[in-house]
Write a protein that holds these residues in place. Sequence first.
Motif, PDB file in Angstrom:
ATOM      1  N   VAL A 120     -20.313  -6.163   3.513  1.00 34.22           N
ATOM      2  CA  VAL A 120     -20.080  -4.773   3.919  1.00 34.22           C
ATOM      3  C   VAL A 120     -18.586  -4.476   3.964  1.00 34.22           C
ATOM      4  N   LEU A 121     -17.797  -5.394   4.493  1.00 34.20           N
ATOM      5  CA  LEU A 121     -16.347  -5.194   4.569  1.00 34.20           C
ATOM      6  C   LEU A 121     -15.746  -5.024   3.178  1.00 34.20           C
ATOM      7  N   VAL A 122     -16.122  -5.892   2.259  1.00 37.41           N
ATOM      8  CA  VAL A 122     -15.560  -5.857   0.908  1.00 37.41           C
ATOM      9  C   VAL A 122     -15.998  -4.606   0.142  1.00 37.41           C
ATOM     10  N   LEU A 123     -17.242  -4.221   0.295  1.00 38.27           N
ATOM     11  CA  LEU A 123     -17.801  -3.156  -0.543  1.00 38.27           C
ATOM     12  C   LEU A 123     -17.687  -1.756   0.057  1.00 38.27           C
ATOM     13  N   VAL A 124     -17.585  -1.634   1.375  1.00 35.83           N
ATOM     14  CA  VAL A 124     -17.669  -0.321   2.019  1.00 35.83           C
ATOM     15  C   VAL A 124     -16.343   0.142   2.620  1.00 35.83           C
ATOM     16  N   VAL A 125     -15.621  -0.738   3.291  1.00 32.97           N
ATOM     17  CA  VAL A 125     -14.394  -0.333   3.986  1.00 32.97           C
ATOM     18  C   VAL A 125     -13.286  -0.071   2.970  1.00 32.97           C
ATOM     19  N   PRO A 126     -12.637   1.114   3.006  1.00 33.12           N
ATOM     20  CA  PRO A 126     -11.574   1.428   2.040  1.00 33.12           C
ATOM     21  C   PRO A 126     -10.330   0.583   2.265  1.00 33.12           C
ATOM     22  N   ASN A 127      -9.613   0.328   1.182  1.00 32.99           N
ATOM     23  CA  ASN A 127      -8.392  -0.485   1.235  1.00 32.99           C
ATOM     24  C   ASN A 127      -7.171   0.438   1.267  1.00 32.99           C
ATOM     25  N   ARG A 128      -6.965   1.129   2.392  1.00 29.87           N
ATOM     26  CA  ARG A 128      -5.885   2.088   2.500  1.00 29.87           C
ATOM     27  C   ARG A 128      -4.612   1.431   3.008  1.00 29.87           C
ATOM     28  N   LYS A 129      -3.470   2.002   2.619  1.00 31.45           N
ATOM     29  CA  LYS A 129      -2.182   1.535   3.106  1.00 31.45           C
ATOM     30  C   LYS A 129      -1.943   2.062   4.509  1.00 31.45           C
ATOM     31  N   LEU A 130      -1.213   1.272   5.303  1.00 29.76           N
ATOM     32  CA  LEU A 130      -0.800   1.754   6.615  1.00 29.76           C
ATOM     33  C   LEU A 130       0.181   2.900   6.444  1.00 29.76           C
ATOM     34  N   GLY A 131       0.210   3.815   7.392  1.00 34.10           N
ATOM     35  CA  GLY A 131       0.957   5.059   7.230  1.00 34.10           C
ATOM     36  C   GLY A 131       2.449   4.959   7.410  1.00 34.10           C
ATOM     37  N   ALA A 132       2.947   3.925   8.106  1.00 33.72           N
ATOM     38  CA  ALA A 132       4.383   3.868   8.386  1.00 33.72           C
ATOM     39  C   ALA A 132       5.179   3.613   7.123  1.00 33.72           C
ATOM     40  N   LYS A 133       6.326   4.267   6.974  1.00 36.67           N
ATOM     41  CA  LYS A 133       7.189   4.106   5.821  1.00 36.67           C
ATOM     42  C   LYS A 133       8.447   3.341   6.202  1.00 36.67           C
ATOM     43  N   PRO A 134       8.903   2.386   5.379  1.00 32.24           N
ATOM     44  CA  PRO A 134      10.114   1.644   5.693  1.00 32.24           C
ATOM     45  C   PRO A 134      11.336   2.562   5.704  1.00 32.24           C
ATOM     46  N   VAL A 135      12.330   2.184   6.490  1.00 40.60           N
ATOM     47  CA  VAL A 135      13.589   2.914   6.522  1.00 40.60           C
ATOM     48  C   VAL A 135      14.721   1.924   6.325  1.00 40.60           C
ATOM     49  N   PRO A 136      15.885   2.390   5.889  1.00 40.29           N
ATOM     50  CA  PRO A 136      17.017   1.485   5.738  1.00 40.29           C
ATOM     51  C   PRO A 136      17.347   0.787   7.052  1.00 40.29           C
ATOM     52  N   ALA A 137      17.921  -0.406   6.925  1.00 42.47           N
ATOM     53  CA  ALA A 137      18.212  -1.197   8.112  1.00 42.47           C
ATOM     54  C   ALA A 137      19.155  -0.464   9.055  1.00 42.47           C
TER      55      ALA A 137
END
Length: 435
Positions: A202-219
């Motif tokens: 179920v995990l492999v076939l049903v749950v979407p593989n979305r990216k986390l929302g946070a975006k990297p910023v310069p150091a």
Amino acid sequence: MYLSLSDWRSNKASNTSRAAKVAFKASPTVIALGIVSMLTDISSESVAAILPMYITGALGLSMIAYGFFEGLNQSASALVRIAAGYAADQTSRPKPVAVAGYGLSMVARIGLLFATGFAGIAAIIGVDRVGKGIRTAPRDAMIQQASQPEHLARSFGLHRLLDTIGATAGPMLAFVVLLLVPDGYRAVFVLSLAVAILGVAVLVLVVPNRKLGAKPVPAAQSRTSAAEPERSIQVLKFKPLLRMLSRGRMGRMLCAAGLLGLLTVGDGFVYLALMAHGTMDYFWFPLLFVGSNLVFLLLAIPLGKLADRTSRAAVFVAGHLALAVAYLCASGGGSLFFIVSALAALGLFYAATDGVLAALAGQLSPEGSVSTGIGAAQTVVAVARLLSATGFGVLWVLFGSNLALLGVAALLLLAVPLAWYLLLGKASRPIEENS
């Protein structure tokens, strides 16, 4: 020193107003992950419900050995929780990490069919719990990503509700199998493996593989003042991140969770203590898990909603009072009143703390490091519970179950006010994570 009554009412009214503006809507991702957890818990809890009897009865090992297994069950996942959360944050893809964790626990079910001694059981429990450690923080990060911020604890409560349906069905399945097949431990292990395979599918076939929302910023942009370190820190390097997690509001939360975790003995000890009074046959042992899980099932969403509307920190700390009640009832006797009261209090404790801790840790984590922050909180609790379970096994042998439980209950009642001060005391800048 603490929040005044007027401050408490003002904060409660403000949080209630914010949560009321947005209607709660269950996310399909949260529901799908709940179904995965439900199937996985059917698998794991069917085994957990018979493991105390299997270890102390079928294998004839001592209570100290069981204490070690219980501690291992609570803490082996701590070895990888932070690293797994960090990996999910760095890749911004938590699903593959979660799949690896669920898959490893599935493989451990195969080992149960062959392990018969102390070393074999310890290895299987260790592998299974490492799998849990790998999957938990990435899974909770996916829940946080898919949830409405105003109803975060409620979304975690929904997930835990589905999870607890599995945790309730698992022991019932084990009970039925043992009813039909006396000493049918192996049959329980086979069914556990089959359900675990279904959960991974179920995990492999049903749950979407979305990216986390946070975006990297310069150091250069990730530097903040010492007073507000966690607001804009990005996951750039592992060691600096761990230092940031140990400071400020997050650091106080970790200290409080660790302190309370040191006084949280495993559920199996509570159930064995109830059975030790001699008024209940061991045949009924798996149903004790069902009783506490049913209470969890009824209260997970209401207490998550309460935490969102008032204070997640307050609900988390206060929930440990129910745990102290469970200890007192388990030591009080084997009558129906004490059995039901202990199970109800234990279920109330988990409903008030399990999903609420994840929601609290997610809100207090540095930006872009939600998985790592949740993993850190879970690691602190897991390590603390390893020490608690191992130590309690020794106390049981030295003083008996009743005195050991009474002593831990007394210490827990002393620790709750200190944890409250760490999270909600004015001198420590009260945590207003719902704002």
